[in-house]
Enzyme design. Structure first.
Site, PDB file in Angstrom:
ATOM      1  N   CYS A   1      89.875  68.854  81.807  1.00 23.61           N
ATOM      2  CA  CYS A   1      90.462  69.843  80.897  1.00 23.61           C
ATOM      3  C   CYS A   1      90.376  71.289  81.376  1.00 23.61           C
ATOM      4  O   CYS A   1      91.394  71.945  81.564  1.00 23.61           O
ATOM      5  CB  CYS A   1      89.814  69.722  79.525  1.00 23.61           C
ATOM      6  SG  CYS A   1      90.095  68.125  78.724  1.00 23.61           S
TER       7      CYS A   1
ATOM      8  N   HIS B   1      89.721  75.846  77.311  1.00 28.61           N
ATOM      9  CA  HIS B   1      88.770  74.789  76.950  1.00 28.61           C
ATOM     10  C   HIS B   1      87.873  75.259  75.812  1.00 28.61           C
ATOM     11  O   HIS B   1      87.556  76.446  75.693  1.00 28.61           O
ATOM     12  CB  HIS B   1      87.927  74.388  78.166  1.00 28.61           C
ATOM     13  CG  HIS B   1      87.092  73.163  77.914  1.00 28.61           C
ATOM     14  ND1 HIS B   1      87.655  71.948  77.638  1.00 28.61           N
ATOM     15  CD2 HIS B   1      85.752  72.977  77.888  1.00 28.61           C
ATOM     16  CE1 HIS B   1      86.702  71.054  77.467  1.00 28.61           C
ATOM     17  NE2 HIS B   1      85.531  71.663  77.604  1.00 28.61           N
TER      18      HIS B   1
END
Length: 511
Positions: free
Chosen positions: A80, A134
């Site tokens: 991610c 994130h």
């Protein structure tokens, strides 16, 4: 008479001022379109418009009919934060030096200008909601107003019995001294931005759940409500809105009606459940992310029944997110904004669903590095088209600049794919580049039109593992042919291309 003339003059002046004011307001948006960027966590390119007719994805498919589907779009690292960082800064992982989930790019490249920050500096209202950067590593400089998240709890469940178990487990972990809150190790002394984060111990539960609840009872449904509200608020000014959805990230929690779309006996397992022949060990992952959930084996494969439930859960979560995307796009239409709004939809990387015996991401294989990307622009020249040009996520930043007429900042490490939007069959990049760290090793991978070639090595040392897959004869990447004598010359050629780097792979006229 004079008084009447004065009234006429005053009215004329007032009208002129009003006209000038209206012109100024219009001038603040001098033909530049809005941008709606939709980010989806862990979404692999397995929906209807990518040929997966068994997936219920009517809203993504509808967007594809008005836009263009990029069938070969690749992230720069299949996890991610590094992937999102590269996309949002236009810089590759070796430049940002972001390879993990704990470090903010402002620690390593503090002067980077992000994609939304660039739009903010050029007169756009920029606003983010849901997962864009994130979790825990937001970038306040990117937004005109503070970023919004639906909940701090992750993962999120909805069944009462699951929530009760979660609560009990959380209390037990707290009593045992577990750290249940993120700890900020380092902040920017001037802005307070989190630069280095020690992530909390997560309280895991089941890997899938099908609560009988409405869409808005879950975080992604809450994000839609916020997105609709914001669209109504900013509809009369130029905007860059980023809407992030967390599903189909683990755990696969979606309302029961989406699970009902996929009867258990309709789910087929991956047809290549074994590692590729002659694959080097660093190429594989132990999919530790999934193993932390209830009922998952600590080593070895999952059972066939568990694999079916995982695939079913992933598909249900995908359809749930598709429905949320549809709600946002419907509001865009209702407000009359679609004809002056660019929509770009992307999944931050791919996801293994049992291929090669793997789950999650964290590899350099095609299943992890290739992701979904659909772009719809006002006046789209080829609505509904698909293009097989090699595109990279670092290309999104300069593309949106070109589409909106903004200057492209110097130093970006992608290239605008606007020419491919105008001509989906044109020759384009020679290769897309991805990488993944594995302990002391870094795996560097290129995807050319026909081949995927990967090297695993410590920095400055000779590779300890090579991979070569021929997508013309082996699209599933089931046999590594790098060590076969008949491919010696080809392997050397691809190694040279890998080491030449991304700049040498750019299209003609774009270097």
């Amino acid at each position: 008479m004079t008084r009447n003339v004065s009234k006429v003059v005053i009215c004329a002046i007032a009208c002129l001022i009003q006209a000038i004011s209206a012109a100024d307001e219009a001038g603040s948006r001098p033909g530049r379109p809005n941008v709606l960027m939709i980010a989806v966590d862990d979404l692999r390119p397995e929906v209807g418009c990518y040929g997966a007719s068994y997936i219920h994805s009517p809203n993504i498919d509808k967007l594809a009919r008005s836009g263009m589907v990029f069938t070969r779009a690749y992230c720069q690292q299949a996890v991610c934060s590094p992937s999102r960082t590269s996309l949002l800064t236009g810089l590759r992982p070796d430049t940002t030096r972001i390879y993990d989930l704990d470090t903010h790019f402002r620690k390593t490249v503090p002067d980077a200008v992000t994609l939304p920050e660039h739009f903010r500096k050029n007169g756009y209202h920029t606003q983010g909601m849901g997962k864009i950067f994130h979790n825990g590593l937001d970038d306040p400089r990117s937004w005109s107003v503070p970023h919004w998240m639906p909940t701090d709890d992750f993962p999120t469940y909805a069944k009462p019995e699951t929530l009760a178990r979660q609560k009990a487990r959380r209390e037990q972990m707290k009593a045992e001294g577990a750290r249940l809150e993120d700890t900020v190790i380092e902040r920017d002394p001037q802005t307070g931005t989190t630069l280095w984060l020690a992530m909390r111990a997560l309280v895991y539960g089941p890997p899938w759940e099908d609560p009988d609840v409405p869409d808005d009872a879950l975080p992604d449904g809450m994000t839609v409500e916020k997105a609709v509200q914001v669209l109504r608020e900013v509809k009369d000014r130029p905007f860059f809105l980023a809407v992030g959805f967390s599903k189909p990230h683990l755990p696969f929690v979606a309302p029961k009606k989406y699970y009902d779309l996929y009867p258990p006996d309709s789910v087929r397992l991956a047809d290549n459940p074994r590692p590729p022949v002659d694959v080097p060990d660093p190429a594989l992952s132990d999919w530790g992310e999934l193993r932390q959930y209830d009922g998952m084996p600590q080593k070895g494969p999952v059972s066939a029944q568990t694999a079916r439930e995982l695939i079913r859960g992933y598909r249900a979560a995908t359809s749930y997110t598709d429905a949320q995307i549809g709600r946002v796009l419907d509001e865009l239409d209702r407000l009359g904004l679609r004809e002056r709004t660019i929509v770009v939809l992307w999944g931050d990387h791919g996801w293994h669903l049992g291929e090669h015996g793997l789950w999650c991401k964290h590899t350099n294989f095609e299943d992890a590095t290739r992701s979904l990307m659909v772009v719809s622009t006002p006046g789209q020249k080829h609505p509904g088209a698909k293009t097989a040009v090699l595109a990279e996520f670092v290309d999104i930043y300069p593309t949106l600049c070109e589409l909106t007429g903004l200057p492209i900042p110097p130093g970006l490490e992608g290239t605008s794919f606007v020419p491919a939007l105008n001509d989906p069959e044109r020759p384009w990049k020679k290769a897309a580049f991805s990488q993944y760290p594995r302990q002391k090793l870094m795996g560097y991978s290129i995807r050319t039109d026909r081949y995927r070639y990967t090297e695993w090595a410590e920095p400055g040392k000779e590779p300890v593992g090579l991979e070569l897959y021929d997508h013309q004869t082996d699209p599933g990447e089931n046999a590594n042919v790098a060590s076969r004598p008949e491919h010696k010359e080809l392997t050397a050629q691809l190694a040279k291309q890998l080491h030449a780097g991304w700049r040498e792979a750019l299209p003609e006229g774009r270097r």
